[in-house]
Each structure stands twice: as structure tokens, then as C-alpha cells.
Design an enzyme around this catalytic site. Structure first.
Site, PDB file in Angstrom:
ATOM      1  CD  GLU A  31      -2.612  -0.981   2.698  1.00 29.83           C
ATOM      2  OE1 GLU A  31      -2.608   0.078   3.352  1.00 29.83           O
ATOM      3  OE2 GLU A  31      -3.079  -2.041   3.142  1.00 29.83           O
ATOM      4  CG  ASP A  35      -0.121   6.985  -1.130  1.00 29.87           C
ATOM      5  OD1 ASP A  35      -1.222   7.394  -1.539  1.00 29.87           O
ATOM      6  OD2 ASP A  35       0.679   7.705  -0.502  1.00 29.87           O
ATOM      7  CG  ASP A 104      -5.862   0.632   2.549  1.00 26.74           C
ATOM      8  OD1 ASP A 104      -5.622   1.785   2.161  1.00 26.74           O
ATOM      9  OD2 ASP A 104      -6.161   0.345   3.724  1.00 26.74           O
ATOM     10  CD  GLU A 107      -3.259   3.687  -1.528  1.00 27.96           C
ATOM     11  OE1 GLU A 107      -3.459   4.917  -1.535  1.00 27.96           O
ATOM     12  OE2 GLU A 107      -3.003   3.052  -0.480  1.00 27.96           O
TER      13      GLU A 107
END
Length: 218
Positions: A31, A35, A104, A107
Site C-alpha cells: 500500500e 500510494d 488499500d 494501491e
């Protein structure tokens, strides 16, 4: 919608869809990486799509595209909810429908593509997923002074003051120098020049907006 990537290492795909409620290993580290990758590629797309946009405008547009609600929507289009590995508690509470868990996982999946095939493959996947969103996101038509005023009003802060510092040059080539002062959230002063007082004020307001939108109030 399809991911448009075939994993050479299926274990990365499985890890990306493994929630922390399962235990370890899970997708939390992916994650974090995903991101950052999404921020970079979407920023690049916006930079190219809006060549005249200011830094503040680009930051605002990116935040409208790379956020939990948007990413959860993309995850649903990929039907990630049906593929998530969740612990018994999350399964029982419907975690496969929750925006935060879906975002999440999305990502993490982007990071898994990057680790599986490199940055170019990751960029292609993100570009395909976000192409329509980038094109459909309009730039604000409001000027910098208006946007600065709205930013401050929305937070209950004091409005800026503008001061003419100097005007010099021949009448046909006059240069105006102004200062924009903010009292809140911290006292800050921004100076700018322009061919008219209004243009100089807009430039000073834009400087203030960029600083505030960065979260830098020092």
C-alpha cells in the site's frame, strides 16, 4: 475494466489482495509503495494534460483523483472485493465492500505490478485506469484571489489584505508591486509584481495559495 497485466509472479498478486486481518504477510507495505507510485504517475498525467495549470491547481486536481473514494471505485470496477483475502472478522462485517479496504488493495495492486514488471508496466496500467478521469477533471476557472478567499473562509480564517508597495516606469509600461498579507493560520507576507495592480495581486495570491495547499505555513 481489466487490469491489463499478467503477473509473472502470482504471489505478488495474492499478497496485494491479502488484508492485515489475515496476519502476516499482508499488503500494508505494498500500500505504501503503491500510494507513492499513483501520486507520481497521476501527477505526470496532469502535468501533461494541463500545461498552463499552476502548482496549486495541479495539487488540487491530483487530490481529487488520488483519494480513497476514487480508488475504491476503481477497485470495484476490477472486482477486487471478490478476490480479497480477509480474516473472519472482516468477512463477517462486510470488509470486502468497505472503501478503505478496497482503496488499500488497489494501491497494493499497483505496487505489485511495479515489483512484477517495472515502472514502465506500472505507468501503463495507471495511465489506462486514470485516462478518462484525468480528461474529465476540469481546471478551476476561478482566479487566485477568489480561490484564496474561499480557502480561508472555508476554515474560518481572516481574509487577506493587499497593499500597493510601489508603482514605477512609464505610463505605457507601468510596473506595480504589491504585498498580500495573511494573518492566519500564521502571519505570512507575499510580494509580487505585475503590469497592473490587479495582476500583481493575483500573482501574490497565487503564491499564498501554493504555500497553504502544501501545508507549509511557516
Amino acid at each position: 475494466m481489466k487490469l491489463d497485466h499478467s503477473f509473472r509472479d502470482p504471489a505478488l498478486y495474492e499478497l496485494a489482495l491479502t488484508h492485515r486481518s489475515i496476519g502476516r504477510p499482508n499488503n500494508e507495505r505494498l500500500e505504501f509503495l503503491g500510494d507513492a507510485l499513483l501520486d507520481l504517475v497521476v501527477a505526470e498525467m496532469l502535468f501533461e494534460a494541463h500545461p498552463n495549470a499552476s502548482e496549486g491547481e495541479l495539487t488540487r486536481l491530483r487530490s481529487e483523483l488520488v483519494n480513497g473514494k476514487r480508488l475504491a471505485g476503481l477497485a470495484r470496477k476490477l472486482e477486487l472485493g471478490d478476490k480479497l483475502r480477509l480474516g473472519p472478522g472482516e468477512l463477517k462485517s462486510g470488509g470486502y465492500r468497505r472503501d478503505s479496504i478496497l482503496a488499500d488493495a488497489y494501491e497494493a495492486l499497483i505496487a505489485a505490478v511495479y515489483l512484477d514488471a517495472g515502472f514502465d508496466a506500472c505507468r501503463r496500467v495507471v495511465q489506462k485506469q486514470f485516462a478518462a478521469l484525468v480528461q474529465d477533471t476540469p481546471r478551476s476557472r476561478k482566479d487566485a484571489k477568489t480561490r484564496l478567499q474561499e480557502w480561508l473562509q472555508a476554515r474560518g480564517l481572516t481574509l487577506p489584505t493587499y497593499e500597493l508597495l510601489a508603482a514605477h516606469g512609464e505610463d505605457h509600461a507601468r510596473i506595480f508591486e504589491v504585498a498580500c498579507t495573511l494573518q492566519q493560520p500564521d502571519t505570512m507576507r507575499f510580494e509580487a509584481q505585475g503590469k497592473s495592480r490587479r495582476a500583481a495581486e493575483q500573482s501574490a495570491a497565487q503564491q499564498a495559495l501554493v504555500r497553504l495547499e502544501r501545508g507549509d505555513t511557516k
